[in-house]
Design a protein around this motif. Sequence first.
Motif, short mmCIF file in Angstrom:
data_model
loop_
_atom_site.label_atom_id
_atom_site.label_comp_id
_atom_site.label_asym_id
_atom_site.label_seq_id
_atom_site.Cartn_x
_atom_site.Cartn_y
_atom_site.Cartn_z
N ASP A 94 31.02 105.45 54.91
CA ASP A 94 29.95 105.61 55.89
C ASP A 94 29.13 104.32 56.01
N TYR A 95 29.76 103.29 56.56
CA TYR A 95 29.08 102.00 56.71
C TYR A 95 27.93 102.09 57.71
N ALA A 96 28.04 102.99 58.71
CA ALA A 96 27.00 103.10 59.73
C ALA A 96 25.68 103.56 59.12
N ALA A 97 25.76 104.39 58.08
CA ALA A 97 24.53 104.89 57.46
C ALA A 97 23.76 103.78 56.75
N VAL A 98 24.47 102.94 55.99
CA VAL A 98 23.77 101.89 55.23
C VAL A 98 23.34 100.74 56.14
N LEU A 99 23.98 100.59 57.29
CA LEU A 99 23.60 99.55 58.23
C LEU A 99 22.63 100.05 59.29
N SER A 100 22.27 101.32 59.20
CA SER A 100 21.34 101.94 60.17
C SER A 100 21.85 101.79 61.60
N TRP A 355 26.92 86.44 40.52
CA TRP A 355 26.04 87.36 41.25
C TRP A 355 26.87 88.27 42.15
N ASP A 356 27.94 87.74 42.75
CA ASP A 356 28.84 88.57 43.54
C ASP A 356 29.35 89.75 42.73
N LEU A 357 29.85 89.46 41.54
CA LEU A 357 30.49 90.50 40.73
C LEU A 357 29.49 91.53 40.25
N VAL A 358 28.38 91.08 39.71
CA VAL A 358 27.46 91.99 39.02
C VAL A 358 26.50 92.67 39.99
N MET A 359 25.86 91.92 40.87
CA MET A 359 24.80 92.48 41.69
C MET A 359 25.28 92.92 43.07
N ASP A 360 26.07 92.09 43.74
CA ASP A 360 26.49 92.43 45.10
C ASP A 360 27.61 93.46 45.12
N TRP A 361 28.45 93.48 44.09
CA TRP A 361 29.58 94.42 44.06
C TRP A 361 29.42 95.50 42.99
N VAL A 376 32.70 104.62 39.94
CA VAL A 376 32.91 105.10 41.31
C VAL A 376 33.55 103.99 42.13
N LEU A 377 34.75 104.25 42.60
CA LEU A 377 35.49 103.29 43.42
C LEU A 377 36.00 104.00 44.67
N LEU A 378 35.57 103.55 45.82
CA LEU A 378 35.98 104.20 47.06
C LEU A 378 37.36 103.76 47.52
N PHE A 379 37.85 102.67 46.98
CA PHE A 379 39.20 102.19 47.33
C PHE A 379 40.12 102.28 46.12
N ARG A 380 39.94 103.32 45.33
CA ARG A 380 40.71 103.49 44.10
C ARG A 380 42.20 103.65 44.38
N GLU A 440 26.85 99.29 48.43
CA GLU A 440 25.60 99.76 49.03
C GLU A 440 25.68 101.25 49.34
N CYS A 441 26.85 101.70 49.80
CA CYS A 441 27.04 103.14 50.06
C CYS A 441 26.92 103.94 48.76
N ILE A 442 27.47 103.41 47.68
CA ILE A 442 27.41 104.11 46.40
C ILE A 442 25.97 104.17 45.89
N LYS A 443 25.24 103.06 46.00
CA LYS A 443 23.86 103.04 45.53
C LYS A 443 22.98 104.02 46.31
N LYS A 444 23.27 104.17 47.61
CA LYS A 444 22.47 105.07 48.44
C LYS A 444 23.06 106.46 48.53
N ASN A 445 24.11 106.70 47.74
CA ASN A 445 24.71 108.04 47.63
C ASN A 445 25.21 108.56 48.98
N VAL A 446 25.81 107.67 49.76
CA VAL A 446 26.46 108.08 51.02
C VAL A 446 27.91 107.60 50.95
N HIS A 447 28.61 108.06 49.91
CA HIS A 447 29.94 107.55 49.64
C HIS A 447 30.88 107.71 50.81
#
Length: 455
Positions: A94-100, A355-361, A376-380, A440-447
């Motif tokens: 749900d990319y539309a939700a996190v991008l408003s 920073w990419d690995l730890v914070m952004d991803w 939690v991996l959406l592309f598992r 970002e979807c995982i952090k905002k619980n809109v997987h």
Amino acid sequence: ILDFLCVQLGMVSPSNGTRTLGLHQLWMDFLLALSLPSMALTEGSSNERALWSWSQDAEGLETMWTALRPGYMVIMFLAGWALNVAIFNCFKVDYAAVLSIGKEEVINPAKLMLMAAGLATVLGSFRLAAIGATTMDSPLFIVLMLYVLGLAGLLMSFPGSMESHMRWRVPLAHAVWRSFFPDPNKEVPFVEVLVADGMTSLAKAFFDLGTSTCAAVNLALENSDPAQMLSMHGMLRGNATAAHSTSVPTKPPALLLGDINQQCKCSFLPFLAWALPFLLRARQCLITSRQAPDSLTKTLQRVNLLKYLTAVPVIFFAFLYTQPDAASPLGYSSQDFEFMFAIAAVVNSMFSYLWDLVMDWGLLQAGAEPFGLRSVLLFRGIWGCYYLVIVTNLVGRGLWSLRWVPQVVVFFGPFTLVTLQQAAEVSRRCMWNIIRVEWECIKKNVHRADKQFQV
């Protein structure tokens, strides 16, 4: 392409670029023949200038391609985002939700890809048409005006039904505008962060635009009164003495576009344009840190601010490297500044990669399964996807170092190598977007998307 083939066939000496056969001259004669119809309509002096430009100013063509290169990089971003959206839809992220992004603002990936192909066709056609021009002066101005019109088309409103069919550009236009003029009274939205991060991957495209703009202005100054334009002339070419001189010299002989372009590459203006995306993103971090709800978020945003500021020494040392040794402060040589540039680039690359690995991803979580990732991996379902992305991101972050590999520089040539590096960075950013939006979807619980938009 011709230079590349000449090197491979032994027609050019790789060490100094000296041509051992007359193939290049034959190529220039061919280009000259293409321009004969338009030359026939001009005055005799213009014909002489055209002959001189084509036979002697081969670097003017490179200047023209440099001006076109940012457009191709933006087109690559559009195609990459179309691929991103297709992947999100396939895995129901749900990319539309996190991008408003609202339902009416979602774009069909096929339409976006078709738009990218159309823009690429326009640029390609213009490039072919420019070859038939008597000089590169007019095409250079036209390219810059096309960029201005493209930006205006993104930001302006369209009448009636046309606007309803182009609602997809509203979030992008708003995010681009807010990247330059953010609201200091609230935390920066994720869509603006994503767009500003994308602009950092286009930083060398900003440099190209700065160089091309400088060259275009200098072309205008070449045809102006030197008494009126002397100060601006010196500033744009990085010549402080000329900028502050009060004497009025006689007008020098007209310079070729390639010569002007080389001088502009040593000016400070393109380097300021190179630094601009990083400074914009750093300002976003500063605003978010001030609006942070807790001390941990504030601290992390300040660390992120420091990460973007580590790009400034890289650009600063690159600028000093282009200056004559006599003008270097403290007596350092260009080799010294090249070493400083390499050290600063290593620090910036490693800081950004971690920073990419730890914070952004959100990867490298302790005790996570699979190892080194997160729970939690959406592309598992794609085996090895995340490990491949980690390695590819590391390679992409280090491609700048290829400038010190002589075999690579000789094989591709400096201009082609820079173009490939820019294209690789855009591709890396498009790959980066997938995992960044996922986290970002995982952090905002809109997987997963609760419903599928009809796009």
